[in-house]
Design a protein around this motif. Sequence first.
Motif, PDB file in Angstrom:
ATOM      1  N   ASP A   1       0.837  -1.195   0.000  1.00 27.53           N
ATOM      2  CA  ASP A   1       0.000   0.000   0.000  1.00 27.53           C
ATOM      3  C   ASP A   1       0.876   1.251   0.000  1.00 27.53           C
ATOM      4  OD1 ASP A   1      -2.131  -1.705   0.183  1.00 27.53           O
ATOM      5  OD2 ASP A   1      -2.672  -1.174   2.225  1.00 27.53           O
ATOM      6  N   PHE A   2       0.522   2.196  -0.847  1.00 25.85           N
ATOM      7  CA  PHE A   2       1.250   3.466  -0.944  1.00 25.85           C
ATOM      8  C   PHE A   2       0.259   4.611  -0.849  1.00 25.85           C
ATOM      9  CE2 PHE A   2       3.762   0.350  -3.124  1.00 25.85           C
ATOM     10  CZ  PHE A   2       5.077   0.695  -2.883  1.00 25.85           C
ATOM     11  N   ARG A   3       0.638   5.633  -0.140  1.00 27.31           N
ATOM     12  CA  ARG A   3      -0.127   6.885  -0.081  1.00 27.31           C
ATOM     13  C   ARG A   3       0.875   7.981  -0.420  1.00 27.31           C
ATOM     14  NH1 ARG A   3      -5.067   7.963   2.428  1.00 27.31           N
ATOM     15  NH2 ARG A   3      -5.433  10.171   2.732  1.00 27.31           N
ATOM     16  N   LEU A   4       0.694   8.593  -1.575  1.00 30.04           N
ATOM     17  CA  LEU A   4       1.665   9.556  -2.092  1.00 30.04           C
ATOM     18  C   LEU A   4       1.015  10.920  -2.262  1.00 30.04           C
ATOM     19  CD1 LEU A   4       3.153   7.200  -4.833  1.00 30.04           C
ATOM     20  CD2 LEU A   4       3.981   7.542  -2.486  1.00 30.04           C
ATOM     21  N   TYR A   5       1.546  11.902  -1.566  1.00 30.81           N
ATOM     22  CA  TYR A   5       1.058  13.279  -1.667  1.00 30.81           C
ATOM     23  C   TYR A   5       1.893  13.998  -2.718  1.00 30.81           C
ATOM     24  CZ  TYR A   5      -1.404  12.305   2.672  1.00 30.81           C
ATOM     25  OH  TYR A   5      -2.237  11.763   3.619  1.00 30.81           O
ATOM     26  N   ARG A   6       1.214  14.697  -3.620  1.00 26.13           N
ATOM     27  CA  ARG A   6       1.917  15.388  -4.697  1.00 26.13           C
ATOM     28  C   ARG A   6       1.263  16.721  -4.993  1.00 26.13           C
ATOM     29  NH1 ARG A   6      -0.713  16.162  -9.218  1.00 26.13           N
ATOM     30  NH2 ARG A   6       1.164  16.255 -10.457  1.00 26.13           N
ATOM     31  N   SER A   7       2.032  17.585  -5.626  1.00 32.70           N
ATOM     32  CA  SER A   7       1.537  18.918  -5.966  1.00 32.70           C
ATOM     33  C   SER A   7       1.782  19.206  -7.445  1.00 32.70           C
ATOM     34  CB  SER A   7       2.261  19.968  -5.121  1.00 32.70           C
ATOM     35  OG  SER A   7       1.981  21.257  -5.609  1.00 32.70           O
ATOM     36  N   ASP A   8       0.771  19.780  -8.101  1.00 33.04           N
ATOM     37  CA  ASP A   8       0.945  20.200  -9.491  1.00 33.04           C
ATOM     38  C   ASP A   8       1.952  21.337  -9.603  1.00 33.04           C
ATOM     39  OD1 ASP A   8      -0.753  18.404 -10.735  1.00 33.04           O
ATOM     40  OD2 ASP A   8      -2.515  19.685 -10.501  1.00 33.04           O
ATOM     41  N   GLN A   9       2.200  22.037  -8.499  1.00 32.48           N
ATOM     42  CA  GLN A   9       3.114  23.175  -8.511  1.00 32.48           C
ATOM     43  C   GLN A   9       4.541  22.782  -8.135  1.00 32.48           C
ATOM     44  OE1 GLN A   9       0.712  24.915  -5.663  1.00 32.48           O
ATOM     45  NE2 GLN A   9      -0.827  25.647  -7.092  1.00 32.48           N
ATOM     46  N   ASP A  10       4.810  21.491  -7.968  1.00 31.80           N
ATOM     47  CA  ASP A  10       6.145  21.016  -7.614  1.00 31.80           C
ATOM     48  C   ASP A  10       7.060  21.189  -8.821  1.00 31.80           C
ATOM     49  OD1 ASP A  10       8.428  19.678  -6.817  1.00 31.80           O
ATOM     50  OD2 ASP A  10       7.352  17.928  -6.050  1.00 31.80           O
ATOM     51  N   THR A  11       8.065  22.014  -8.687  1.00 28.48           N
ATOM     52  CA  THR A  11       9.021  22.221  -9.775  1.00 28.48           C
ATOM     53  C   THR A  11      10.314  21.442  -9.538  1.00 28.48           C
ATOM     54  OG1 THR A  11       9.878  24.216  -8.711  1.00 28.48           O
ATOM     55  CG2 THR A  11       8.108  24.510 -10.342  1.00 28.48           C
TER      56      THR A  11
ATOM     57  N   GLY B   1       4.193  23.879  -3.479  1.00 28.67           N
ATOM     58  CA  GLY B   1       5.304  23.337  -4.240  1.00 28.67           C
ATOM     59  C   GLY B   1       5.857  22.068  -3.616  1.00 28.67           C
ATOM     60  N   HIS B   2       7.134  21.814  -3.856  1.00 26.43           N
ATOM     61  CA  HIS B   2       7.796  20.616  -3.336  1.00 26.43           C
ATOM     62  C   HIS B   2       7.793  20.621  -1.810  1.00 26.43           C
ATOM     63  CE1 HIS B   2      10.324  17.143  -3.620  1.00 26.43           C
ATOM     64  NE2 HIS B   2      11.242  17.698  -2.860  1.00 26.43           N
ATOM     65  N   VAL B   3       7.443  19.498  -1.241  1.00 22.92           N
ATOM     66  CA  VAL B   3       7.274  19.309   0.210  1.00 22.92           C
ATOM     67  C   VAL B   3       6.500  20.465   0.862  1.00 22.92           C
ATOM     68  CG1 VAL B   3       9.186  17.702   0.544  1.00 22.92           C
ATOM     69  CG2 VAL B   3       9.640  20.117   0.797  1.00 22.92           C
ATOM     70  N   ALA B   4       5.417  20.837   0.226  1.00 25.89           N
ATOM     71  CA  ALA B   4       4.569  21.926   0.722  1.00 25.89           C
ATOM     72  C   ALA B   4       3.966  21.553   2.066  1.00 25.89           C
ATOM     73  CB  ALA B   4       3.453  22.215  -0.278  1.00 25.89           C
ATOM     74  N   PRO B   5       3.853  22.513   2.974  1.00 27.17           N
ATOM     75  CA  PRO B   5       3.240  22.236   4.277  1.00 27.17           C
ATOM     76  C   PRO B   5       1.858  21.584   4.174  1.00 27.17           C
ATOM     77  CG  PRO B   5       4.289  24.390   4.309  1.00 27.17           C
ATOM     78  CD  PRO B   5       4.343  23.888   2.878  1.00 27.17           C
ATOM     79  N   ALA B   6       1.092  21.927   3.142  1.00 35.82           N
ATOM     80  CA  ALA B   6      -0.252  21.353   2.982  1.00 35.82           C
ATOM     81  C   ALA B   6      -0.205  19.850   2.715  1.00 35.82           C
ATOM     82  CB  ALA B   6      -0.989  22.061   1.851  1.00 35.82           C
ATOM     83  N   CYS B   7       0.967  19.345   2.306  1.00 39.54           N
ATOM     84  CA  CYS B   7       1.102  17.910   2.052  1.00 39.54           C
ATOM     85  C   CYS B   7       1.411  17.120   3.328  1.00 39.54           C
ATOM     86  CB  CYS B   7       2.203  17.656   1.024  1.00 39.54           C
ATOM     87  SG  CYS B   7       1.815  18.249  -0.644  1.00 39.54           S
ATOM     88  N   PHE B   8       1.770  17.797   4.388  1.00 34.93           N
ATOM     89  CA  PHE B   8       2.073  17.131   5.649  1.00 34.93           C
ATOM     90  C   PHE B   8       0.786  17.020   6.453  1.00 34.93           C
ATOM     91  CE2 PHE B   8       6.157  18.535   4.233  1.00 34.93           C
ATOM     92  CZ  PHE B   8       7.028  17.541   4.646  1.00 34.93           C
ATOM     93  N   ARG B   9       0.192  15.851   6.412  1.00 37.92           N
ATOM     94  CA  ARG B   9      -1.098  15.617   7.058  1.00 37.92           C
ATOM     95  C   ARG B   9      -0.949  14.487   8.074  1.00 37.92           C
ATOM     96  NH1 ARG B   9      -4.782  15.955   1.553  1.00 37.92           N
ATOM     97  NH2 ARG B   9      -4.010  17.979   0.904  1.00 37.92           N
ATOM     98  N   GLY B  10      -0.310  14.826   9.172  1.00 41.71           N
ATOM     99  CA  GLY B  10       0.048  13.836  10.175  1.00 41.71           C
ATOM    100  C   GLY B  10      -1.099  12.989  10.688  1.00 41.71           C
ATOM    101  N   ASP B  11      -2.207  13.624  11.062  1.00 44.96           N
ATOM    102  CA  ASP B  11      -3.344  12.866  11.598  1.00 44.96           C
ATOM    103  C   ASP B  11      -3.909  11.912  10.556  1.00 44.96           C
ATOM    104  OD1 ASP B  11      -3.064  14.179  14.006  1.00 44.96           O
ATOM    105  OD2 ASP B  11      -4.636  15.645  13.594  1.00 44.96           O
ATOM    106  N   GLU B  12      -4.001  12.384   9.331  1.00 44.15           N
ATOM    107  CA  GLU B  12      -4.513  11.575   8.225  1.00 44.15           C
ATOM    108  C   GLU B  12      -3.602  10.370   7.971  1.00 44.15           C
ATOM    109  OE1 GLU B  12      -4.563  12.720   3.671  1.00 44.15           O
ATOM    110  OE2 GLU B  12      -6.042  13.922   4.773  1.00 44.15           O
TER     111      GLU B  12
END
Length: 159
Positions: free
Chosen positions: A98-108, A137-148
């Motif tokens: 199982d993989f859960r991958l957070y990504r952003s369209d704005q990641d350059t 962008g890359h490693v954006a704070p919005a991608c860090f969803r600890g509880d989730e």
Amino acid sequence: EIDGISAGGMPTRVKCLHVLVAHSLSVGPGINPLGDEALALLGEDTEHKVKGFVGITPVMALPPEARALTYIMGPWQGAVPDAADPVTWSPDAFAGRDFRLYRSDQDTTVPDIAGARAFAKKFGDVAQIEVIDCPGGHVAPACFRGDEVTEWMKKRASS
């Protein structure tokens, strides 16, 4: 963290499991102890005790175009081996995982050809891969969803 070792060109404080494994596969045992341990864990995990993998804007593939990026080819001094690209690995390496991958369209930093969607396209038939979009962008704070992530991991630990 290992002083002087930069896995896949990542900052010295960041160690992606797949990059550690790829680095150890390419340089052989004894050079990267964390990669050796990660490789041993995966190799010994025939019972799939590792229940899940979470990545925040991860590099999940190293196609030839991505290998030309300075931060990727640097640790290999310009010659990134084919074995460093997880997409070249047998589907068996990821089957049933199982993989859960957070990504952003704005990641350059991570190009689309090397990101979560490319990995999901390649291994989505043998692994459960969730790709979650997040703003920034890359490693954006919005991608860090600890509880989730904690809840996601708890579900896997109990199965």
